[in-house]
Design a protein around this motif. Structure first.
Motif, PDB file in Angstrom:
ATOM      1  N   ASP A  61      24.015  26.324   5.251  1.00 12.73           N
ATOM      2  CA  ASP A  61      24.158  24.997   5.879  1.00 12.73           C
ATOM      3  C   ASP A  61      24.948  25.092   7.176  1.00 12.73           C
ATOM      4  OD1 ASP A  61      23.055  24.309   3.463  1.00 12.73           O
ATOM      5  OD2 ASP A  61      24.688  23.016   2.815  1.00 12.73           O
ATOM      6  N   ASP A  62      26.004  25.894   7.175  1.00 16.20           N
ATOM      7  CA  ASP A  62      26.830  26.044   8.382  1.00 16.20           C
ATOM      8  C   ASP A  62      26.033  26.694   9.499  1.00 16.20           C
ATOM      9  OD1 ASP A  62      29.706  25.238   7.528  1.00 16.20           O
ATOM     10  OD2 ASP A  62      28.997  26.517   5.911  1.00 16.20           O
ATOM     11  N   VAL A  63      25.148  27.620   9.151  1.00 18.97           N
ATOM     12  CA  VAL A  63      24.293  28.252  10.157  1.00 18.97           C
ATOM     13  C   VAL A  63      23.365  27.214  10.767  1.00 18.97           C
ATOM     14  CG1 VAL A  63      22.478  29.971  10.546  1.00 18.97           C
ATOM     15  CG2 VAL A  63      24.420  30.499   9.043  1.00 18.97           C
ATOM     16  N   MET A  64      22.740  26.402   9.924  1.00 20.90           N
ATOM     17  CA  MET A  64      21.810  25.392  10.435  1.00 20.90           C
ATOM     18  C   MET A  64      22.534  24.381  11.311  1.00 20.90           C
ATOM     19  SD  MET A  64      19.107  26.668   9.163  1.00 20.90           S
ATOM     20  CE  MET A  64      17.809  25.472   9.432  1.00 20.90           C
ATOM     21  N   ARG A  65      23.695  23.957  10.888  1.00 16.05           N
ATOM     22  CA  ARG A  65      24.466  23.011  11.711  1.00 16.05           C
ATOM     23  C   ARG A  65      24.899  23.653  13.018  1.00 16.05           C
ATOM     24  NH1 ARG A  65      26.490  21.127   6.491  1.00 16.05           N
ATOM     25  NH2 ARG A  65      28.078  22.767   6.504  1.00 16.05           N
ATOM     26  N   GLY A  66      25.285  24.927  12.967  1.00 13.91           N
ATOM     27  CA  GLY A  66      25.703  25.618  14.174  1.00 13.91           C
ATOM     28  C   GLY A  66      24.563  25.786  15.162  1.00 13.91           C
ATOM     29  N   LEU A  67      23.376  26.147  14.661  1.00 16.62           N
ATOM     30  CA  LEU A  67      22.212  26.276  15.529  1.00 16.62           C
ATOM     31  C   LEU A  67      21.845  24.931  16.145  1.00 16.62           C
ATOM     32  CD1 LEU A  67      20.022  28.599  13.258  1.00 16.62           C
ATOM     33  CD2 LEU A  67      21.125  29.265  15.406  1.00 16.62           C
ATOM     34  N   TYR A  68      21.958  23.882  15.352  1.00 18.63           N
ATOM     35  CA  TYR A  68      21.638  22.532  15.829  1.00 18.63           C
ATOM     36  C   TYR A  68      22.569  22.134  16.970  1.00 18.63           C
ATOM     37  CZ  TYR A  68      20.821  17.460  15.615  1.00 18.63           C
ATOM     38  OH  TYR A  68      20.530  16.150  15.922  1.00 18.63           O
ATOM     39  N   ARG A  69      23.856  22.345  16.771  1.00 21.98           N
ATOM     40  CA  ARG A  69      24.826  21.931  17.795  1.00 21.98           C
ATOM     41  C   ARG A  69      24.720  22.808  19.050  1.00 21.98           C
ATOM     42  NH1 ARG A  69      28.332  21.544  13.267  1.00 21.98           N
ATOM     43  NH2 ARG A  69      29.161  23.607  13.773  1.00 21.98           N
TER      44      ARG A  69
END
Length: 606
Positions: free
Chosen positions: A385-393
């Protein structure tokens, strides 16, 4: 759409403010979200061009998807043409007495180099139709008229027209519309909307944003196939399937997959997937991330939303592992190869499952292992989840671009606090996967049982590639023929017939039983050919029937290889083939970390 039964759309384009003697107009050859060339221009009929005053302009078709108009410096050009649409699929136009569905890539042309310009679409409805559903923006004061900021938005906004049910729910004040047809009255509409709301809420909480002003589900109740878009999704399904608990849950999972794509693909994306080149394939190794991780999250989001139990989730995962491991294709193609080659395989679901894999299902398993590796490496402080949020931001909100393969790996390793090399190696090779190692991080023991199955067993994984010149057999190749393609053995299963016969990783397979070596040739001789499976984006055609007599267990298979530049024949005594079945069980005395990972990984958050 004056006569829907004739399957003919009439389209008129008016382009103003043009300059130049010559004006080209292009139609895309593919549709965003479906990674296959559609050759849409073949459905265009009765093309004609005029200037703004109605005078005919000469034109000719200069490529399969380009019309060149001799505009004579006219500032306005008006095109009229018909589009034939009789294929009921989310990437194609369809018009019939029941509905109209516009796939914009196969409907609307653009001026090359001007896709950044705004566009307005006005739709003339047949007298007995009342509903238009689309992600496009309605134009105030103009009924049945919609606008897009540019042609990229237009091509990513399908339009469903007819007399569909039109429902609504809101999440965080943002409206979500459901245009739906052919769902039996016995299906509980309030429950559907409630469940969809819980699904959307869980997904937006995971990413931490609602990135659109409105969202529309285009739910067409016949056929098979779904495609994601920026603020909508086109979904075909059998409405009767919603009348059973299993069918309803499968439908929710399917819808969740397409919805989660509004994050993963439309905003979190490999750098190859936008800005698009509409004239050709947009190739990437990373569809196992874009599609596979969306498969992974489609069910994980339902668990978070309280719509799927932990047991149901693990049951689907064990079935996916079994399907993947028991299909011959995983010996020959990796997830990255499947991603790259998808354009010739029907968006990842059209290949022969005996010689290729689906990056959808394989990517989902890789996603689970990547998530568990990150949780274990970070002592359960971080997750995928943190990876997906990081890529999104970082890449969508800040850099306004997609990520490279290396940048994806970097985000994963930052979250894990160490390398994720083994999982990425599984994605890029046909190496046998140690699933048990990764599920053990969550205190789960993966057990496998075996039973006899059809065919014979060899025990190799291979990779297709070009043979060096010194490996080309006499009489093959030659000037103008091109490089010889052979199979390289990438790994040999310990204790297998191949291992006992002395085959090694790095060996080049030139022939099997005197015939050119191909994955299909090997599988036919092993007797493991089987009908292709179904994918979420359409149905794959079954492979052609072989006329080869399969070998049996105990018989020998002659394989001609090249090792260190020297050719030799190896006879391999084949063993019985087995089918493996997998099951999960929780370990008896999990560590605190294992218990914490399992709890946080598979628990509802609402």
């Amino acid at each position: 759409m004056t006569q829907p039964g004739n399957h003919i759309f009439h389209v008129m384009l008016r382009a103003d403010g043009l300059k130049g003697e010559i004006q080209d107009f292009k139609m895309p050859v593919w549709s965003p979200g479906f990674y296959g060339v559609g050759d849409y221009s073949r459905n265009v009929l009765s093309f004609r061009a005029e200037d703004g005053a109605g005078h005919a302009l000469p034109w000719e078709k200069i490529t399969k998807n380009t019309w060149r108009v001799a505009a004579g410096n006219a500032s306005s050009v008006v095109l009229n043409y018909d589009v034939f649409g009789a294929t009921s699929f989310a990437a194609n136009n369809y018009l019939g007495e029941d509905r109209a569905y516009l796939s914009p890539s196969g409907t609307f042309v653009h001026v090359p180099g001007m896709t950044q310009h705004p566009v307005t679409v006005a739709i003339q409805l047949p007298a007995n139709w009342k509903q238009i559903a689309t992600g496009l923006e309605p134009v105030k004061g103009k009924p049945n008229t919609f606008s897009a900021a540019d042609f990229d938005v237009l091509y990513d906004s399908p339009i469903l027209i007819g007399n569909q049910e039109y429902l609504r729910f809101d999440v965080k004040g943002v409206p979500h519309f459901v245009a739906m047809e052919n769902v039996p009255e016995s299906v509980d509409r309030p429950k559907m909307l409630s469940d969809l709301k819980r699904m959307v809420t869980a997904a937006t909480q995971l990413i931490g944003d609602v990135p659109y002003q409105h969202y529309t589900f285009l739910m067409m109740g016949r056929g098979n196939g779904g495609i994601e878009h920026l603020n909508s999704a086109s979904i075909q399904f059998n409405g009767d399937s919603l009348t059973t608990p299993g069918g309803y849950l499968g439908w929710l999972s399917y819808v969740c997959h397409e919805y989660f794509h509004n994050f993963n693909v439309k905003r979190i994306r490999p750098i190859a997937l936008g800005p698009f080149n509409y004239d050709m394939e947009n190739l990437t190794n990373m569809l196992w991330v874009s599609e596979g991780l969306s498969v992974y999250y489609q069910d994980l989001v339902l668990v978070r939303a309280g719509l799927m139990t932990r047991e149901q989730y693990l049951d689907k995962m064990r079935n996916s592992i079994g399907s993947f491991e028991n299909a011959a294709g995983h010996h020959y193609q990796s997830a990255t190869e499947s991603s790259w080659n998808t354009w010739s395989a029907g968006s990842g679901v059209g290949g022969d499952r005996n010689t290729s894999i689906s990056y959808y299902n394989n990517g989902a398993m890789l996603g689970a292992m990547l998530d568990l590796r990150i949780r274990e490496g970070s002592q359960n402080r971080k997750s995928l989840d943190d990876v997906m949020r990081g890529l999104y931001r970082k890449y969508y909100l800040e850099k306004h671009r997609g990520f490279t393969d290396a940048e994806f790996r970097q985000e994963c390793e930052i979250a894990a606090g160490g390398d994720v090399a083994e999982v990425l190696e599984y994605a890029a090779t046909t190496k046998d996967v140690d699933y048990a190692k990764y599920f053990a991080y969550a205190g789960l023991q993966l057990d496998a049982t075996s039973e006899d199955a059809a065919g014979a067993y060899l025990g190799i994984n291979t990779h297709s590639g070009e043979a060096p010149p010194n490996l080309v057999a006499p009489g093959r190749g030659g000037r103008g023929v091109g490089p010889e393609v052979t199979l390289a053995i990438t790994s040999v299963t310990p204790g297998s017939p191949a291992a006992r016969a002395g085959l090694q990783a790095g060996d080049q397979i030139l022939e099997v039983e005197g015939a050119k070596a191909t994955p299909k040739a090997i599988n036919d001789l092993l007797g493991v050919s089987q009908p292709a499976g179904r994918g979420g984006r359409g149905q794959a055609a079954p492979p052609a029937q072989s006329t080869v007599t399969p070998k049996k267990a105990g018989e020998k298979l002659r394989i001609r290889i090249s090792r260190n530049g020297a050719a030799q024949d190896v006879d391999v005594e084949l063993a019985p083939n087995v089918k493996r079945t997998f099951s999960f069980r929780e370990v008896g005395n999990p560590t605190a970390l294992q218990a914490g990972i399992l709890k946080d990984w598979l628990r509802p958050v609402q």
